[in-house]
Design an enzyme around this catalytic site. Sequence first.
Site, PDB file in Angstrom:
ATOM      1  N   GLU A 220      38.196  20.456  51.724  1.00  0.00           N
ATOM      2  CA  GLU A 220      39.442  20.262  52.476  1.00  0.00           C
ATOM      3  C   GLU A 220      39.192  20.478  53.958  1.00  0.00           C
ATOM      4  O   GLU A 220      38.606  21.495  54.354  1.00  0.00           O
ATOM      5  CB  GLU A 220      40.492  21.302  52.079  1.00  0.00           C
TER       6      GLU A 220
ATOM      7  N   GLU B 164      41.402  27.632  45.828  1.00  0.00           N
ATOM      8  CA  GLU B 164      41.256  28.759  46.759  1.00  0.00           C
ATOM      9  C   GLU B 164      41.646  30.102  46.134  1.00  0.00           C
ATOM     10  O   GLU B 164      42.622  30.739  46.559  1.00  0.00           O
ATOM     11  CB  GLU B 164      42.078  28.502  48.022  1.00  0.00           C
TER      12      GLU B 164
HETATM   13  C1  GAL Z   1      44.463  25.168  51.941  1.00  0.00           C
HETATM   14  C2  GAL Z   1      45.028  24.873  50.563  1.00  0.00           C
HETATM   15  C3  GAL Z   1      45.824  23.581  50.555  1.00  0.00           C
HETATM   16  C4  GAL Z   1      46.750  23.537  51.730  1.00  0.00           C
HETATM   17  C5  GAL Z   1      45.935  23.673  52.995  1.00  0.00           C
HETATM   18  C6  GAL Z   1      46.753  23.589  54.256  1.00  0.00           C
HETATM   19  O1  GAL Z   1      44.231  26.519  52.135  1.00  0.00           O
HETATM   20  O2  GAL Z   1      44.019  24.809  49.598  1.00  0.00           O
HETATM   21  O3  GAL Z   1      46.535  23.492  49.336  1.00  0.00           O
HETATM   22  O4  GAL Z   1      47.662  24.581  51.622  1.00  0.00           O
HETATM   23  O5  GAL Z   1      45.300  24.913  52.988  1.00  0.00           O
HETATM   24  O6  GAL Z   1      45.963  23.805  55.404  1.00  0.00           O
END
Ligand code: GAL
EC number: 3.2.1.23
Length: 662
Positions: free
Chosen positions: A297, A146
Amino acid sequence: MAKKLYHGAAYYPELWPEAIIEEDIKFMLEAGINVVRMGEFAWSTLEKEEGSIDLSFFVNVIKRLNEHGIETVMCTPTPTPPIWLTHDHPERMHVNQEGHVMVHGSRQHICTNNPVFREKAAIITEEIAKAIGNLQGVIAWQLDNEFKCHVNECFCDTCKTLWHQWLEERYGTIDVLNEAWGTDIWSQYYQRFGQIPQPKAAPFLHNSSLTTMYQIFSYEKIAEFADEQAEIIRHYSNAPITHNSTTFFHVDNERLFENLDFASFDTYAEKSNFASYLFNCDLWRNLKVGKDFWVMETSPSHAASLASHSASHPNGYLKAEAVASYALGGEAFCYWLWRQQRTGCEQPHGSVLSAWGKPTVGFENVKEVEVARKEIESMILSTRPLQAEVAITYSDIARAFFKTEPHRELVYRDLMIKFYENILSNGYHRDLITENASLQGYKLLFTPFLPNVSTTYLERAKRFVEEGGVWVIGPLTGGRTEHHTIHRDAGLGELEEFAGIETLFTYPMDGTESVGEFLGIEAPLSLWSAIFEPKDANVVGSIKEGISTGKAFITEQRRGKGKIVMLGSLPVGEEGDKLLSTLINHYAEEANVRSHTDVSQGTIVAPREKNGELVWVVVNMDGNGGTVTLQMNGVDGITGEPIPKGPIEIGAFQYRIIHFRG
Ligand code: GAL
């Protein structure tokens, strides 16, 4: 073309005793996890002391997973540089606009343009690529994590030097820059590139050109870092490279993905915001045209940190999300995270397993996703998402313009999602396409909220219209030059001649009680609006009440075989939605848009095709169930039963596959 549909999770074995890996694998197999993503925060595990890099831990984990058929996306660990790289080196750290120098900790604390960081990042990435690049089971790479999620532009001295070089490359001579930025204003005239400030704290707002260009400079620099890292990996590995991005971060996704192999995004949208989830699918499908995207994710239940949390998903929603993304062009649906974190700042975050090794509240939903994945896999793998006939241009450059000039706190992403929802809820299959995307195959193009219409975009869109397309422009489109200044020849620049109009004036409509009318529908108007005087164009929307009563806010003009429609203002409220729906339906009909259904709100139809055969994936997203009418007889893709044409129903968070033959 994809070989399998992936169902994955972010995995952090470096945080746990080795014995736990066996337990994790057992549960992964039970949950149907066939891919993990690892390593993005593991720099200090891999290189505890500067120069002593040891990859054996991950090599071993990758092999053990692969023995059980679980594949790996390996990451570069650059978002969390270790202490030996940062301690006592404030000059390497990220500096924010207020001049605060980040301390070690959290993540993204270093300046990614710092030459020492770049050197160390190149070394660790090369070692990882060498050791892991050709291991069996490594199917892809993710660069970093990110980019620019927690930080935006950096204001350190390294960035200052690069900024000056970048400006010189872009403008050539200081005179060209002074002219383009109009620097006689407030005595901003510069004698040399080296004098141009970074837009740090100042008594009042900076020049718009300075602020916007600094963002574009920062976009370019982070993309160069990604290019450099990808190049290193490619020396040692043929596995495709991606990055996990969003439309929130301070990056130009079109540029960032230009030299990467496939696109991925992260999303933690709640069920109530499912439109944002679909917006992502429709955008990321088109960032790398023809390539499947990854949902890299998403939470199996809820997102949370020490300081906040989202609403938990209702049971069943996860499956609807997964099926919608696979149907809309996704190759993978992956969770953050596998095992709840025991330490750090994200302990409360939703996961598949708890920190104490038990299934979480999300576990059964994850298993439902796996059942669905298996059920639809062969159909998805043998078909492709249908190209939409309706396209909406999405631009991160436009986002930078809105950040510089937000009027009353306008946020580009929010404006776009709201506009997109009008098209979604009217049952159109749609593509969100980038500024430089081809317009081939589209019939109806929307260009809302694009302050600068570049010459190349205009040329492409003109051709699209000449060849029969309908192009709807606005609101808030075309009023700024590429340097973020106002045009001198006409309110909306070059666009006006083609649109057959002249912009009389532009001003904020909010609070003016303005009402506009289009095809018999009246609605309040809002936002900074453009009022038109037709030259060759016809007035189709006029202002009934307000400062500009009697004047035009929607015009249309035939050009070649197509039409150009100017939308100078944003109709709002319930009536506004009705007016916009009428406008969308009216021009979709004129443009002969066929990929359209009467699907009820909260449910979607994702059309796919194979050799002219059409397949619908119908998914209920809002938990209320829905209906859609089949225009011809179909066959149920799961039961094989014939479905006669006419209306069908879809249960709460359920999905149906319908094949249409001939
Ligand atoms: C994303 C990030 C992850 C974790 C996640 C939590 O933005 O890539 O490492 O922090 O959010 O929601």
